[in-house]
Design an enzyme around this catalytic site. Structure first.
Site, PDB file in Angstrom:
ATOM      1  NE  ARG A   1      -3.429  -5.013   5.913  1.00  0.00           N
ATOM      2  CZ  ARG A   1      -3.890  -5.064   4.807  1.00  0.00           C
ATOM      3  NH1 ARG A   1      -5.050  -5.482   4.130  1.00  0.00           N
ATOM      4  NH2 ARG A   1      -2.772  -4.594   3.605  1.00  0.00           N
TER       5      ARG A   1
ATOM      6  CG  ASP B   1      -1.672  -0.134   9.096  1.00  0.00           C
ATOM      7  OD1 ASP B   1      -2.058   0.935   8.617  1.00  0.00           O
ATOM      8  OD2 ASP B   1      -1.928  -1.391   8.613  1.00  0.00           O
TER       9      ASP B   1
ATOM     10  N   GLY C   1       1.017  -1.207   0.108  1.00  0.00           N
ATOM     11  CA  GLY C   1       0.001  -0.058   0.004  1.00  0.00           C
ATOM     12  C   GLY C   1       1.035   1.284  -0.093  1.00  0.00           C
TER      13      GLY C   1
ATOM     14  CG  ASP D   1       3.555  -7.317   6.999  1.00  0.00           C
ATOM     15  OD1 ASP D   1       3.117  -6.519   6.362  1.00  0.00           O
ATOM     16  OD2 ASP D   1       2.522  -7.916   7.595  1.00  0.00           O
TER      17      ASP D   1
ATOM     18  CB  THR E   1       3.732  -0.181   7.471  1.00  0.00           C
ATOM     19  OG1 THR E   1       2.557  -0.020   8.488  1.00  0.00           O
ATOM     20  CG2 THR E   1       5.043  -0.469   8.336  1.00  0.00           C
TER      21      THR E   1
ATOM     22  NE  ARG F   1      -2.680  -4.143  -0.708  1.00  0.00           N
ATOM     23  CZ  ARG F   1      -1.807  -3.550   0.384  1.00  0.00           C
ATOM     24  NH1 ARG F   1      -0.954  -4.178   0.921  1.00  0.00           N
ATOM     25  NH2 ARG F   1      -2.207  -2.356   1.011  1.00  0.00           N
TER      26      ARG F   1
ATOM     27  CG  ASP G   1       1.937  -3.253  10.503  1.00  0.00           C
ATOM     28  OD1 ASP G   1       2.823  -2.793   9.819  1.00  0.00           O
ATOM     29  OD2 ASP G   1       0.845  -3.969   9.857  1.00  0.00           O
TER      30      ASP G   1
HETATM   31  N1  LIG Z   1       3.964 -14.179   2.516  1.00  0.00           N
HETATM   32  C1  LIG Z   1       4.620 -13.842   1.526  1.00  0.00           C
HETATM   33  N2  LIG Z   1       5.924 -14.354   0.982  1.00  0.00           N
HETATM   34  C2  LIG Z   1       6.608 -14.051  -0.024  1.00  0.00           C
HETATM   35  N3  LIG Z   1       6.086 -12.831  -0.602  1.00  0.00           N
HETATM   36  C3  LIG Z   1       5.044 -12.012  -0.193  1.00  0.00           C
HETATM   37  C4  LIG Z   1       4.427 -12.646   1.040  1.00  0.00           C
HETATM   38  N4  LIG Z   1       3.293 -11.594   1.414  1.00  0.00           N
HETATM   39  C5  LIG Z   1       3.581 -10.544   0.153  1.00  0.00           C
HETATM   40  N5  LIG Z   1       4.470 -10.999  -0.520  1.00  0.00           N
HETATM   41  C6  LIG Z   1       4.955  -9.980  -1.606  1.00  0.00           C
HETATM   42  O1  LIG Z   1       5.014  -8.635  -1.029  1.00  0.00           O
HETATM   43  C7  LIG Z   1       4.207  -7.810  -1.862  1.00  0.00           C
HETATM   44  C8  LIG Z   1       3.586  -6.580  -0.923  1.00  0.00           C
HETATM   45  O2  LIG Z   1       3.060  -7.344   0.063  1.00  0.00           O
HETATM   46  P1  LIG Z   1       1.516  -6.775   0.837  1.00  0.00           P
HETATM   47  O3  LIG Z   1       0.741  -6.464  -0.229  1.00  0.00           O
HETATM   48  O4  LIG Z   1       1.179  -7.591   1.858  1.00  0.00           O
HETATM   49  O5  LIG Z   1       2.229  -5.444   1.273  1.00  0.00           O
HETATM   50  P2  LIG Z   1       3.153  -5.229   2.550  1.00  0.00           P
HETATM   51  O6  LIG Z   1       4.458  -4.913   1.997  1.00  0.00           O
HETATM   52  O7  LIG Z   1       2.839  -5.806   3.751  1.00  0.00           O
HETATM   53  O8  LIG Z   1       2.766  -3.430   2.752  1.00  0.00           O
HETATM   54  P3  LIG Z   1       1.473  -2.790   3.617  1.00  0.00           P
HETATM   55  O9  LIG Z   1       0.830  -3.828   4.254  1.00  0.00           O
HETATM   56  O10 LIG Z   1       1.946  -1.644   4.369  1.00  0.00           O
HETATM   57  O11 LIG Z   1       0.539  -2.310   2.412  1.00  0.00           O
HETATM   58  C9  LIG Z   1       3.149  -8.648  -2.741  1.00  0.00           C
HETATM   59  O12 LIG Z   1       2.890  -8.179  -3.742  1.00  0.00           O
HETATM   60  C10 LIG Z   1       4.214 -10.099  -2.698  1.00  0.00           C
HETATM   61  O13 LIG Z   1       4.974  -9.920  -3.944  1.00  0.00           O
HETATM   62  O1  LIG Z   2      -6.783  -0.870  -0.220  1.00  0.00           O
HETATM   63  P1  LIG Z   2      -5.240  -1.317  -0.079  1.00  0.00           P
HETATM   64  O2  LIG Z   2      -4.424  -0.808  -1.205  1.00  0.00           O
HETATM   65  O3  LIG Z   2      -5.376  -2.874  -0.155  1.00  0.00           O
HETATM   66  O4  LIG Z   2      -4.922  -0.980   1.287  1.00  0.00           O
HETATM   67  C1  LIG Z   2      -5.549  -1.047   2.461  1.00  0.00           C
HETATM   68  C2  LIG Z   2      -4.611  -1.330   3.549  1.00  0.00           C
HETATM   69  O5  LIG Z   2      -3.086  -1.083   3.444  1.00  0.00           O
HETATM   70  C3  LIG Z   2      -2.780  -0.327   4.769  1.00  0.00           C
HETATM   71  O6  LIG Z   2      -2.896   0.892   4.428  1.00  0.00           O
HETATM   72  C4  LIG Z   2      -1.482  -0.723   4.960  1.00  0.00           C
HETATM   73  O7  LIG Z   2      -1.376  -2.098   5.098  1.00  0.00           O
HETATM   74  C5  LIG Z   2      -3.965  -0.691   5.706  1.00  0.00           C
HETATM   75  O8  LIG Z   2      -4.016   0.071   6.764  1.00  0.00           O
HETATM   76  C6  LIG Z   2      -5.105  -0.967   4.869  1.00  0.00           C
HETATM   77  O9  LIG Z   2      -5.782  -1.751   5.478  1.00  0.00           O
HETATM   78 MG   LIG Z   3       1.499  -5.471   5.283  1.00  0.00          MG
END
Ligand SMILES: Nc1ncnc2c1ncn2[C@@H]1O[C@H](COP(=O)(O)OP(=O)(O)OP(=O)(O)O)[C@@H](O)[C@H]1O
Ligand SMILES: O=P(O)(O)OC[C@H]1O[C@](O)(CO)[C@@H](O)[C@@H]1O
Ligand SMILES: [Mg+2]
Length: 442
Positions: A256, A211, A89, A181, A209, A155, A213
């Site tokens: 979240r 959040d 995000g 994460d 992030t 994502r 978190d």
């Molecule tokens: N468990 C996992 N193992 C490997 N790759 C992952 C995993 N979860 C997510 N990814 C990779 O990381 C990218 C981003 O993950 P995610 O959409 O969960 O956002 P994030 O990095 O956690 O950020 P945020 O939660 O702040 O939006 C995904 O497109 C995917 O390629």
């Molecule tokens: O609608 P999207 O892009 O999946 O993102 C929403 C989520 O992304 C965050 O901004 C970051 O994890 C959360 O607070 C929210 O739940």
């Molecule tokens: Mg995340």
């Protein structure tokens, strides 16, 4: 908490064989209250009781490698190519981080090439790898004035083999992954594939992030900007609810699994009367439930403001349809709208027909440019990341921990979630500021 010193050691690709452009400036530096020498380490714990409970000599206490420039580096800058990817995000400050990385690599290390991969890890897959952009000072000149990320994000799941093929094809030596994460787990999968092939590619994470978190980081970049934006929405519903009969203001904020945005935004102008977060369960019905407490407040003050984090009270909602997003994150039920409905119903039934002002600012708090504080933070994280990468650190995340910039192994940053501690001083401040009960349990 069991935490061994060995869990905190970051990986290096090998011995540093080249002089760093910072060698001269670093020659006379020693650890001081404002600087940690590259051979020194920063303690994880900061209370006497925890340090004593570890029961080990000082040099064996859990500690983290200091971030910052090294006298010697692993990669030869003239022959080094670098990749940057932003995932997950949006978050205020992503462009500041990209700009900081490009400026540092260009102006100080003078590396050969810097590539930006488009739309998160998807940009490293075979389907999209041609869309890579070369980044130079012109490309990043004013990007910090805009929210979002010039590289785009996404994502969803990607194949690590394909992603490493792309790195090899482009001759990437250091990959910077800016993400949360999920992205750090994705980055670890990439390092595993790099290791399996015996490649000499460093992977450095910069935690992102809104959040807040992620653990082992004081506060993540963009968080301050995001909660400051949220504050304005709380102020709006406060004014509106004040002017209405039985005025009820409700603001639903992102978060979240962690209610940091809700807590900080609520504390910032102290307009909130109730703050509901995922970490503190609550019930709606019964004498101690939220409905009765809100009713009491409206009777006494003629109005009320409720701030709710999106992940709060999920146990009260019925889930329908698909329950995870493309990255496997749980899709949440809408606690904001649910509260709005239930509060309206309840107050009407007790002869306090409310005027409800409901706001869900959602993306409006995370799509803005970073404020000055976050911009400074971002550029310093970017510098730390570049130094770590050029020194050959890998599977390493740069963070600010107890005000020092340090290196944390990626597995540790994904080991658990940073959450508001119901027994901690932040939640205590929220209880003090709002005057809400310690618990809504029966
Ligand atoms: N468990 C996992 N193992 C490997 N790759 C992952 C995993 N979860 C997510 N990814 C990779 O990381 C990218 C981003 O993950 P995610 O959409 O969960 O956002 P994030 O990095 O956690 O950020 P945020 O939660 O702040 O939006 C995904 O497109 C995917 O390629
Ligand atoms: O609608 P999207 O892009 O999946 O993102 C929403 C989520 O992304 C965050 O901004 C970051 O994890 C959360 O607070 C929210 O739940
Ligand atoms: Mg995340």
């Amino acid at each position: 908490m069991t935490l061994e010193l060995d869990d905190l050691r970051v990986r290096s690709l090998g011995d540093c064989r080249y002089d760093s452009p910072f060698a001269e400036v670093l020659a006379s530096k020693r650890t001081s209250p404002h600087y940690v020498h590259e051979d020194d380490r920063v303690l994880v714990d900061d209370t006497v009781s925890v340090l004593l409970s570890r029961g080990v000599p000082i040099e064996a206490l859990p500690s983290l490698e200091a971030a910052g420039p090294r006298r010697r580096i692993y990669f030869d800058p003239d022959a080094t190519s670098v990749g940057i990817v932003t995932c997950g995000g949006l978050c205020p400050g992503l462009n500041d981080v990209i700009r900081g990385i490009v400026q540092e690599l260009t102006e100080h290390y003078r590396v050969a090439h810097i590539y930006g991969f488009r739309n998160g890890f998807a940009g490293l897959t075979s389907q999209h790898r041609e869309r890579v952009v070369e980044l130079d000072l012109d490309a990043v000149r004013d990007i910090n004035n805009d929210g979002g990320t010039i590289l785009g994000s996404s994502r969803g799941d990607q194949d690590p083999e394909e992603m490493v093929d792309t790195l090899v094809e482009r001759g990437i030596d250091v990959l910077f992954v800016v993400g949360g994460d999920g992205s750090m787990r994705g980055a670890m999968r990439i390092t595993r594939e790099i290791d399996a092939r015996g490649l000499d590619i460093a992977v450095i994470g910069i935690p992102k992030t809104i959040d807040n978190d992620l653990p082992y980081t004081d506060q993540s970049f963009g968080f301050q900007t995001a909660f400051a934006q949220a504050t304005a929405f709380i102020a709006s519903v406060f004014i509106e609810s004040q002017a209405a009969e039985n005025g009820v203001g409700i603001v639903k904020l992102m978060g979240r699994h962690s209610g940091f945005i809700a807590c900080y935004a609520a504390l910032s102008n102290n307009d909130a009367d109730f703050v509901l977060i995922p970490e503190v369960p609550f019930v709606l019905d019964g004498p101690n439930g939220v409905l009765r407490r809100v009713e009491d407040h409206v009777r006494r003050h003629g109005q009320v403001v409720v701030v709710v984090a999106e992940g709060a009270g999920q146990d009260l909602l019925e889930q329908e349809g698909e329950t995870t997003d493309a990255s496997g994150n749980t899709k949440l039920g809408d606690i904001g709208l649910f509260l709005k409905e239930r509060l309206t119903e309840h107050l009407t039934s007790v002869d306090l027909p409310p005027t409800v002002r409901y706001l869900d600012p959602s993306y409006a708090i995370r799509s803005v440019p970073a404020n000055a504080y976050d911009s400074v933070y971002c550029v310093r994280l970017a510098h730390a990341a570049v130094h770590a990468g050029m020194a050959g650190r890998t599977e390493t995340v740069v963070v600010r921990w107890r005000r020092r910039f340090v290196h944390v192994p990626m597995p540790l940053i994904t080991s658990h979630r940073n959450q508001v501690d119901p027994d901690g001083d932040l939640w205590m401040s929220v209880l003090e500021a709002t005057g809400q009960p310690m618990s809504f349990e029966p």
